[in-house]
Design an enzyme around this catalytic site. Sequence first.
Site, short mmCIF file in Angstrom:
data_model
loop_
_atom_site.label_atom_id
_atom_site.label_comp_id
_atom_site.label_asym_id
_atom_site.label_seq_id
_atom_site.Cartn_x
_atom_site.Cartn_y
_atom_site.Cartn_z
N GLY A 251 116.28 52.35 111.77
CA GLY A 251 115.40 52.01 110.67
C GLY A 251 116.03 51.02 109.71
N ASP A 252 117.31 51.20 109.42
CA ASP A 252 118.04 50.27 108.55
C ASP A 252 118.08 48.88 109.19
OD1 ASP A 252 118.60 52.62 107.12
OD2 ASP A 252 120.48 52.91 108.20
#
Length: 302
Positions: A251-252
């Site tokens: 996600g990052d």
Amino acid sequence: MIYTVTFNPAIDYVVRMDKPLDPGMTNRSVSEDCFFGGKGINVSTILKNLDIENTALGFAAGFTGEAIVESVINKGIIADFIMLTEGISRINVKIKSDEETEINAQGPSISQDALDELLYKLDKLTAGDVLILAGSIPSSLPSNVYEIILERLQGRDIMFVVDATKDLLMNVLKYHPFLIKPNNHELGEMFGKVLTTDDELFEHAKKLQEMGARNVLISMAGDGSMLITEDGDRYRVGVPKGTVKNSVGAGDSMVAGFVAGYMKTKDYKVALNMGTAAGSATAFSDDLATGDYIKSIYETLK
């Protein structure tokens, strides 16, 4: 300049075993690795891998904190961490056998003086800068610290990117963040619903825009991602083919890829594809993805 903030960075100590964990007994590993990060640092790493200069801000403490800061510097990222005088930065233990067991540490206490020092550093941001806030808030900090930061920087033409959940995200929408990135489950939780169709996701993303968000990027794991832009456009992209090895940091990586794509082209479609490529590349890697791997997947999405 792009700035990331990691309030509670960590060393992830990953232990792999060839048989199930046996509680109460001596267990032996087959391999171990250490990964240095935290959500903001992960974003900084992917940005740097995509040739985007950036500065990583945050708090670090003790010998573990020194190791984390050194790892950031060794990646070619500008490190501007506040070294706390007490405690040590976290070591999180990840045990991978037939199941994955995690022990996440609490981390050091962050004083008001240390927070004030961070706010002073953020006061130096100027028009055109990007500030990325990602992750949860340590218990020693005010629960509204995101709001404190964004309120302080309002009206200075700084682009805010926020990757958080529930109230932490909802409460900053009034500051009109450039980008927010809930996943499909988190988006539903904000409204007390289970969202299953693209139209339902779109409808509720529009509600977040009505509350102040400019662009809403929704990640959906194996179902791809969706972007609803401030111009009213809706983009949808699937997931490239590959074997998932690692969900940590995906996600990052998507956030970093999106920001990198947008900063280079100002094109939302390019940003979505680059974000999807970065998230997928990390999911298909043992660690955060390399720039070359991200770019190779991006080419397949074009």
